[in-house]
Design an enzyme around this catalytic site. Structure first.
Site, PDB file in Angstrom:
ATOM      1  N   GLU A 143       3.082   1.776  12.542  1.00  0.00           N
ATOM      2  CA  GLU A 143       2.702   2.498  11.482  1.00  0.00           C
ATOM      3  C   GLU A 143       1.999   3.647  12.016  1.00  0.00           C
ATOM      4  OE1 GLU A 143       1.991   0.586   7.739  1.00  0.00           O
ATOM      5  OE2 GLU A 143       1.923  -1.222   8.934  1.00  0.00           O
ATOM      6  N   SER A 157       4.131  -0.970   5.329  1.00  0.00           N
ATOM      7  CA  SER A 157       4.854   0.385   5.112  1.00  0.00           C
ATOM      8  C   SER A 157       6.576  -0.066   4.952  1.00  0.00           C
ATOM      9  CB  SER A 157       4.706   1.546   6.134  1.00  0.00           C
ATOM     10  OG  SER A 157       3.397   1.976   6.028  1.00  0.00           O
ATOM     11  N   TYR A 215       7.134   7.418   1.819  1.00  0.00           N
ATOM     12  CA  TYR A 215       6.194   8.785   2.547  1.00  0.00           C
ATOM     13  C   TYR A 215       7.215   9.975   2.621  1.00  0.00           C
ATOM     14  CZ  TYR A 215       3.513   4.797   4.020  1.00  0.00           C
ATOM     15  OH  TYR A 215       2.762   3.613   4.185  1.00  0.00           O
ATOM     16  N   ARG A 258      -5.398  -2.739  -1.551  1.00  0.00           N
ATOM     17  CA  ARG A 258      -4.268  -2.389  -2.805  1.00  0.00           C
ATOM     18  C   ARG A 258      -3.443  -3.883  -2.903  1.00  0.00           C
ATOM     19  NH1 ARG A 258      -0.689   0.922  -0.534  1.00  0.00           N
ATOM     20  NH2 ARG A 258       1.094  -0.476  -0.939  1.00  0.00           N
ATOM     21  N   ASP A 308       0.277  -5.364  -4.399  1.00  0.00           N
ATOM     22  CA  ASP A 308       1.598  -5.061  -4.930  1.00  0.00           C
ATOM     23  C   ASP A 308       2.026  -6.263  -5.575  1.00  0.00           C
ATOM     24  OD1 ASP A 308       1.154  -2.557  -3.655  1.00  0.00           O
ATOM     25  OD2 ASP A 308       2.373  -3.311  -2.004  1.00  0.00           O
ATOM     26  N   GLU A 325       2.340  -8.784  -1.790  1.00  0.00           N
ATOM     27  CA  GLU A 325       1.255  -8.721  -0.840  1.00  0.00           C
ATOM     28  C   GLU A 325       0.006  -7.783  -1.106  1.00  0.00           C
ATOM     29  OE1 GLU A 325       2.757  -5.528   2.219  1.00  0.00           O
ATOM     30  OE2 GLU A 325       4.443  -5.934   1.349  1.00  0.00           O
ATOM     31  N   ASN A 361      -2.809  -5.089   0.903  1.00  0.00           N
ATOM     32  CA  ASN A 361      -2.787  -4.191   1.858  1.00  0.00           C
ATOM     33  C   ASN A 361      -4.410  -3.940   1.992  1.00  0.00           C
ATOM     34  OD1 ASN A 361      -0.070  -3.040   2.201  1.00  0.00           O
ATOM     35  ND2 ASN A 361      -0.267  -3.353   0.156  1.00  0.00           N
ATOM     36  N   GLY A 407      -2.592   3.381   2.663  1.00  0.00           N
ATOM     37  CA  GLY A 407      -2.234   4.596   3.069  1.00  0.00           C
ATOM     38  C   GLY A 407      -3.153   5.613   2.477  1.00  0.00           C
TER      39      GLY A 407
END
Length: 316
Positions: free
Chosen positions: A27, A160, A226, A265, A267, A280, A282, A286
């Protein structure tokens, strides 16, 4: 330009701030973009910030030497993936007695490990999709029989969406597993969720506005995250007031169960019955121009400069 600036007194209190980005994980390109955005935002806000590209292109110094030579008062950690988001860097910073943003060593390690996170959530009674661990001894037909099709294949220690694949037939499964093993020896197969996908930012103990994700891709993959301009980020999420409150409660419980702090974050997807299922967490999301955390913060009335300063203030 921004109108948000900290006072001279707070700038002195925060001291010399190193924005740590780059790293040597898969990443790295995303982290370089995130680091540039964070650094510019802090500087616009009046913070005495500078960047350190760990494992930078010149390779002249080892990362620990880079940190020791920096003489910083605190660190904003914005590395993604292994070595920067998995507790390794956090442990080094603690040994060097440098306060840093984000989750601590244990929560960072857990959050980076999708398998351990799912096991922890399951043990805490929190919903997460059924799954199987695939190794060289696993009978793939048994995985299909247990989880059905489609199946999501994931490397357990990547972010990612790197190495992930949606498998729609038994013939595709072996190829998807082989591809995931290029990134990680531990591979997860997860039951495919057919409902809506949401992501919720947590900032210092509160949930920011949830985003519903829609993409024409088969799932919210690296390209959708992205590169694509066709991904839709919806704050009109279609949930009732009670459902939305349930989503926020679940996210905060999931974040706390892993031991996360400061920001991050979570999800989530709905299954075919509309029940929320945790995917998951994070711990260093990002912060690029396509990223979800700044988008959610804007919806809450928090500009980018204010956001990065609030994260920085929580460094410990």
């Amino acid at each position: 330009m921004t109108d948000f600036r900290i006072s001279a007194d707070e700038a002195r209190e925060l001291g010399r701030v190193a924005v740590l980005y780059g790293g040597n994980s898969a990443e790295r390109p995303v982290s370089l973009n995130s680091g540039r955005e964070v650094l510019a935002g802090l500087q616009r806000a009046g913070v005495d910030a500078f960047g350190i590209d760990l494992y930078g292109e010149d390779g002249s110094l080892h990362p620990i030497e880079q940190l020791m030579a920096a003489h910083c008062d605190r660190a904003f950690v914005i590395l993604h993936g292994r070595g920067g988001e998995d507790g390794t860097l956090q442990g080094v910073l603690e040994m060097l007695e440098i306060p840093y943003t984000g989750s601590g060593v244990a929560a960072s390690a857990l959050g980076m490990d999708k398998l351990r996170t799912k096991q922890l959530w399951s043990g805490a009674g929190l919903p997460t999709p059924p799954y199987a661990v695939i190794d060289e001894h696993t009978e793939l037909d048994a995985v299909v029989e247990r989880l059905g099709l489609p199946i999501m294949i994931k490397p357990a220690h990547e972010g990612s969406s790197i190495g992930m694949a949606k498998v729609e037939s038994s013939d595709e499964l072996a190829q998807a597993v082989a591809r995931a093993r290029e990134f990680d020896s531990c591979v997860l197969a997860e039951r495919w969720m057919t409902g809506a996908e949401f992501t919720v930012t947590v900032l210092n103990g509160r949930a920011l506005p949830a985003i519903r994700l829609e993409t024409p891709n088969s799932f919210y993959d690296y390209s959708a995250k992205y590169q694509s301009d066709s991904t839709r980020y919806l704050f009109e999420h279609g949930l009732s007031e009670a459902e939305y409150a349930e989503l926020e409660r679940l996210v905060l419980r999931a974040f706390d169960a892993v031991g996360c702090r400061s920001w991050g974050r979570v999800d989530v997807m709905q299954d075919g019955d509309g029940n929320f299922q945790l995917l998951e967490v994070n711990t260093n999301p990002g912060m690029t121009d396509h990223s979800l955390v700044p988008m959610s913060a804007r919806q809450a009335g928090i500009g980018f400069e204010q956001l990065v300063v609030e994260i920085l203030r929580s460094a410990e």
